[in-house]
Design a protein around this motif. Structure first.
Motif, PDB file in Angstrom:
ATOM      1  N   LEU A 165       0.822  -1.203   0.000  1.00  0.00           N
ATOM      2  CA  LEU A 165       0.000   0.000   0.000  1.00  0.00           C
ATOM      3  C   LEU A 165       0.861   1.260   0.000  1.00  0.00           C
ATOM      4  CD1 LEU A 165      -2.850  -0.991   2.491  1.00  0.00           C
ATOM      5  CD2 LEU A 165      -2.987  -0.827   0.007  1.00  0.00           C
ATOM      6  N   LEU A 166       1.994   1.231   0.724  1.00  0.00           N
ATOM      7  CA  LEU A 166       2.899   2.379   0.711  1.00  0.00           C
ATOM      8  C   LEU A 166       3.426   2.642  -0.694  1.00  0.00           C
ATOM      9  CD1 LEU A 166       4.972   1.975   3.998  1.00  0.00           C
ATOM     10  CD2 LEU A 166       3.400   3.817   3.426  1.00  0.00           C
ATOM     11  N   ARG A 167       3.813   1.589  -1.379  1.00  0.00           N
ATOM     12  CA  ARG A 167       4.349   1.752  -2.734  1.00  0.00           C
ATOM     13  C   ARG A 167       3.282   2.276  -3.695  1.00  0.00           C
ATOM     14  NH1 ARG A 167       8.083  -3.734  -3.441  1.00  0.00           N
ATOM     15  NH2 ARG A 167       9.874  -2.932  -2.277  1.00  0.00           N
ATOM     16  N   GLU A 168       2.071   1.755  -3.578  1.00  0.00           N
ATOM     17  CA  GLU A 168       1.003   2.206  -4.478  1.00  0.00           C
ATOM     18  C   GLU A 168       0.580   3.640  -4.160  1.00  0.00           C
ATOM     19  OE1 GLU A 168      -0.926  -2.251  -5.132  1.00  0.00           O
ATOM     20  OE2 GLU A 168      -1.599  -0.934  -3.523  1.00  0.00           O
ATOM     21  N   ARG A 169       0.577   4.023  -2.870  1.00  0.00           N
ATOM     22  CA  ARG A 169       0.315   5.416  -2.527  1.00  0.00           C
ATOM     23  C   ARG A 169       1.402   6.329  -3.082  1.00  0.00           C
ATOM     24  NH1 ARG A 169      -4.974   5.984  -0.766  1.00  0.00           N
ATOM     25  NH2 ARG A 169      -5.443   4.547   0.938  1.00  0.00           N
ATOM     26  N   ALA A 170       2.635   5.860  -3.042  1.00  0.00           N
ATOM     27  CA  ALA A 170       3.729   6.657  -3.602  1.00  0.00           C
ATOM     28  C   ALA A 170       3.575   6.817  -5.112  1.00  0.00           C
ATOM     29  CB  ALA A 170       5.073   6.002  -3.265  1.00  0.00           C
ATOM     30  N   CYS A 171       3.073   5.786  -5.781  1.00  0.00           N
ATOM     31  CA  CYS A 171       2.808   5.910  -7.227  1.00  0.00           C
ATOM     32  C   CYS A 171       1.754   6.979  -7.485  1.00  0.00           C
ATOM     33  CB  CYS A 171       2.361   4.569  -7.792  1.00  0.00           C
ATOM     34  SG  CYS A 171       3.666   3.321  -7.912  1.00  0.00           S
TER      35      CYS A 171
END
Length: 566
Positions: free
Chosen positions: A38-44
């Motif tokens: 979720l952190l990576r997708e929020r960063a995207c």
């Protein structure tokens, strides 16, 4: 050089426009892995917002240049295209320029990685820059609305995607078995165990295609379902999706599209089919939740409304929301998701039923977008007739058939098989011809005429009335001897008796109720109705129990002939 010691050949090996399809498998991450995903997708999402803002800024500067107006005034041709291309290159409003800007967001000025570079890979950032440029480009051409920034609290679907297999998201194989997804270095997310035979067969099929080198790239998608995040891996594979349903052998199927119904005519039968019937019940539930949220809004932030109860223009002041309001918002998001899933399922089921008749489809080239701003905006939003046609088109292409759009300028709904043309209002749902006496359902008749539109090699279309007359009426002439003698239109005998029935006569009882949709009564109305029925039943029981009405009481205990017949 390290990992880039051997130069890889990443040139295009597939012709442009080659069909692809998507295979989906569920992921089973641990709680720690789910948080990182979720952190990576929020960063995207943050990268996309930054690229979107930069693309809009560059487009604004480009349009402010005097050379932009000069290029617009030029005649269409290569010189005009080159002038716009030169401006795009000068202001950095190109796909590769935005992808380069997205890559620069991953590092500091000194070249070291920042927090974005730790969470977002190079290809994932470039894909977000490409998507932002495409959205702004389409808006600049007038093909879509102005793109919006991705809000943190409104996102219920998150994703991260790579361009090819050289990115950070790759499948993990063990002896031709797909066991997980490798995301970056040292991060592996396992595949969830199949729950049924269909999931097991799909997993085996995807693993076989990956082993055969048919995989193009991967993406990871996280969806919020019932307040919980569910994760899946999507594999973009080469070729058409496999056929899982029967393909019919009839010549063609013609479809007349409506805001909520399809009117289908083929060789042996015809029918009125409701589009996405399961969304009506969910729309009622969604409306109830929206009204509940509106009451919570008025109670929690009365300064947002004027004296007449209307919401004031500008920014909403309802920032601090109660737990109940937040819960209602989650329920609304879940209702929207459930409605979209039901609509997609209904669309696929109806497309498979039509392809099971024939893969050769004909439909009129309607302006579905104009319905969204008219009287049928809510129905179009709930049922998605345009998405239904797109689903049928994809199914017909996958089955090896054809999908032909008939020009709406032929005015099929205003044309009769006798050659007469008459304008009819939308409220008139029967085709009644004053010249020949033909009385038939308007929508099914348009679908019948659509079957006999001749398409020439140069693309022009014309209606073959003789062929339509032979299918509808047979060889006898339109007018009977009585009409010739008395000059009175007589009923025309139909060879296709199935075309005369309207939707009210062909739909089931439940579908009729959905077509004649009315607002459900409120709780107070239901209480009044129930009390009225109880009062009537008490009065009837009192009358039957009175001794002086013995004959009436005796008759009341006997069933009437009408009741027996019913």
């Amino acid at each position: 050089m390290g990992r880039y010691k051997a130069k890889s050949d990443r040139s295009r090996k597939r012709p442009k426009g080659t069909p692809t399809h998507v295979g989906r498998v569920r992921l089973d991450p641990t709680p720690a892995e789910a948080r990182v995903m979720l952190l990576r997708e929020r960063a995207c999402d943050r990268v996309y917002n930054a690229c979107l803002g930069k693309a809009l800024e560059r487009l604004e500067h480009l349009r402010a240049d005097p050379r932009f107006e000069q290029a617009k005034a030029m005649a269409r041709g290569k010189a005009r295209t080159d002038a716009f291309a030169a401006l795009d290159e000068e202001y950095g409003f190109t796909r590769f320029a935005l992808m380069s800007y997205a890559s620069s967001l991953r590092t500091h000025d000194n070249g070291q990685k920042n927090w974005v570079g730790e969470l977002v890979g190079a290809q994932e950032a470039q894909v977000e820059g490409r998507n932002a440029f495409k959205a702004v480009r389409e808006w600049s051409f007038g093909n879509r609305g102005k793109p919006r920034f991705r809000a943190y609290h409104k996102r219920t679907v998150l994703s991260a995607e790579c361009k090819d297999l050289n990115g950070d998201i790759k499948p993990l194989m063990e002896n031709t078995r797909l066991v997980g997804i490798r995301w970056g270095r040292g991060s592996v997310v396992c595949i969830a165990a199949p729950q049924n035979k269909a999931e097991e067969a799909e997993l085996a099929r995807i693993a076989t295609l990956i082993a055969a080198g048919e995989l193009l790239y991967c993406r990871v998608v996280s969806s919020q379902i019932g307040g919980r995040w569910c994760h899946e891996a999507q594999f973009v594979l080469d070729g058409q999706a496999p056929l899982r349903h029967q393909v019919g052998f009839e010549s063609k199927v013609s479809i007349d599209l409506g805001p909520s119904m399809l009117h289908v005519v083929h060789d042996t039968n015809s029918s009125h089919v409701e589009i996405a019937p399961s969304v009506e019940d969910k729309a009622k539930e969604l409306r109830r939740l929206l009204r509940h949220l509106d009451r919570q809004h008025r109670a929690g932030s009365p300064e947002c409304f004027d004296e007449q109860g209307r919401h004031i223009e500008g920014t909403c002041h309802w920032k601090i929301r109660s737990k109940a309001a937040k819960k209602t918002q989650l329920q609304i998001a879940e209702a929207h998701r459930s409605m979209a899933a039901s609509r997609d399922s209904d669309h696929g089921r109806l497309a498979n039923q039509i392809i099971a008749i024939s893969p050769n489809i004909r439909t009129e080239d309607h302006g579905v977008k104009s319905w969204q701003a008219g009287l049928w905006s809510k129905s179009v939003a709930r049922r998605g007739p345009g998405a239904q046609l797109a689903r049928i088109e994809r199914a017909a292409t996958r089955a090896g058939g054809s999908y032909i759009k008939v020009d709406s300028r032929l005015a099929l709904s205003q044309t009769c098989v006798c050659g007469a043309r008459m304008k009819k209002p939308l409220s008139q749902r029967r085709h009644i011809c004053e010249a020949c006496g033909l009385d038939i359902d308007r929508d099914l008749f348009s679908s019948l005429l659509m079957r006999h539109v001749v398409i020439k090699p140069d693309g022009t279309q014309h209606l073959d009335l003789d062929a339509a007359r032979r299918e509808l009426l047979g060889d006898p002439v339109l007018a009977s001897m009585k009409r010739e003698q008395e000059g009175v239109p007589a009923p025309v005998p139909l060879m296709r008796q199935d075309l005369g029935a309207g939707p009210e006569e062909t739909l089931s009882g439940e579908e009729k109720q959905r077509v004649r949709y009315r607002r459900p009564p409120g709780r107070r109305s239901l209480v009044r109705i129930r009390r009225r029925h109880e009062a009537k039943s008490r009065v009837a029981s009192d009358r039957a129990a009175r001794s002086r009405d013995g004959v009436v009481a005796h008759a009341a205990n006997q069933s009437s002939p009408t009741a027996k017949a019913a």
